[in-house]
Scaffold this motif. Structure first.
Motif, mmCIF file in Angstrom:
data_model
loop_
_atom_site.group_PDB
_atom_site.id
_atom_site.type_symbol
_atom_site.label_atom_id
_atom_site.label_comp_id
_atom_site.label_asym_id
_atom_site.label_seq_id
_atom_site.Cartn_x
_atom_site.Cartn_y
_atom_site.Cartn_z
ATOM 1 N N SER A 183 4.976 4.083 3.722
ATOM 2 C CA SER A 183 6.785 4.175 2.597
ATOM 3 C C SER A 183 7.561 3.263 2.727
ATOM 4 O O SER A 183 8.295 3.064 2.277
ATOM 5 C CB SER A 183 6.833 5.427 3.482
ATOM 6 N N THR A 194 -6.457 -4.947 -7.907
ATOM 7 C CA THR A 194 -5.858 -3.923 -8.229
ATOM 8 C C THR A 194 -5.056 -3.644 -9.832
ATOM 9 O O THR A 194 -5.012 -2.742 -10.482
ATOM 10 C CB THR A 194 -3.951 -4.031 -7.887
ATOM 11 N N TYR A 199 9.211 2.250 -0.220
ATOM 12 C CA TYR A 199 9.971 3.147 -0.161
ATOM 13 C C TYR A 199 11.514 3.330 0.199
ATOM 14 O O TYR A 199 12.523 3.328 -0.413
ATOM 15 C CB TYR A 199 9.854 4.616 -0.620
ATOM 16 N N LEU A 204 1.168 -1.084 0.256
ATOM 17 C CA LEU A 204 0.362 -0.214 -0.372
ATOM 18 C C LEU A 204 1.095 1.580 -0.049
ATOM 19 O O LEU A 204 0.868 2.111 1.159
ATOM 20 C CB LEU A 204 -1.244 -0.268 1.478
ATOM 21 N N PRO A 205 1.153 1.284 -1.040
ATOM 22 C CA PRO A 205 2.590 1.958 -1.243
ATOM 23 C C PRO A 205 1.475 4.116 -0.653
ATOM 24 O O PRO A 205 2.940 4.817 -0.667
ATOM 25 C CB PRO A 205 3.101 2.855 -2.576
ATOM 26 N N SER A 206 0.679 4.249 -1.088
ATOM 27 C CA SER A 206 -0.177 5.062 -1.304
ATOM 28 C C SER A 206 -0.285 5.534 0.493
ATOM 29 O O SER A 206 -0.043 6.749 0.349
ATOM 30 C CB SER A 206 -1.420 5.430 -2.142
ATOM 31 N N ILE A 207 0.424 4.677 1.351
ATOM 32 C CA ILE A 207 -0.530 5.224 2.916
ATOM 33 C C ILE A 207 0.567 4.260 3.760
ATOM 34 O O ILE A 207 1.179 6.021 4.343
ATOM 35 C CB ILE A 207 -1.512 3.748 2.994
#
Length: 153
Positions: free
Chosen positions: A36, A86, A39, A31-34
């Motif tokens: 990190s 997705t 990253y 869940l990279p939008s929530i």
């Protein structure tokens, strides 16, 4: 209430079934939008982070008297509805990159189990190949005696 001696005897006869990791991927790393974490960590680095925390938890349970452990790997998360929704995989297929990133974790967990068995005589650690089990069910449903409704189709 059990006395300390009785509790230790009870724990020594118990089996701890350990299932960790899936939610760390599903509800964090993927869940990279929530979060990190994807990253900040490569897939192998994230797997190693989880394995280190997992090892500490297992050793903490061992220190209070548990001696029998079933340690389950992570199943093919790229095949679950959450990941299929997705749209990152062709119809009827799993999200391959998700399944591939789990290899480091599952291989590391198998190695951890072997290390624990070697370093803790009197304890039993068993690796459960969840990925292999569910992968076989998905790839060979007729082998299991019934036609399994395959959610990928």
């Amino acid at each position: 209430m059990m006395s300390g001696g009785n509790l230790s005897q009870y724990l020594a006869k118990s089996i701890a079934v350990m299932v960790f990791g899936s939610n760390d991927y599903i509800n964090n790393y993927l869940l990279p939008s929530i979060y990190s974490s994807s990253y900040n960590y490569s897939p192998p680095d994230f797997a190693n982070l989880l394995l280190n925390r997992y090892a500490r938890q297992i050793l903490a349970l061992h220190s209070v008297g548990l001696r029998k452990f079933v340690v389950a790997g992570i199943g093919p998360l790229g095949c679950i509805p959450n990941q299929l929704a997705t749209g990152q995989a062709p119809p009827g297929r799993c999200v391959d990159y998700v399944n591939q990133m789990l290899g480091t974790f599952n291989e590391g967990l198998r190695s951890l189990v072997n290390l624990l068995n070697g370093n803790h005589p009197g304890a039993i650690f068993v690796y459960g190949n969840t990925y292999g089990i569910f992968g076989d069910i998905l790839n060979n449903p007729a082998t299991y005696g019934k036609k399994i409704l395959h959610f990928l189709n």
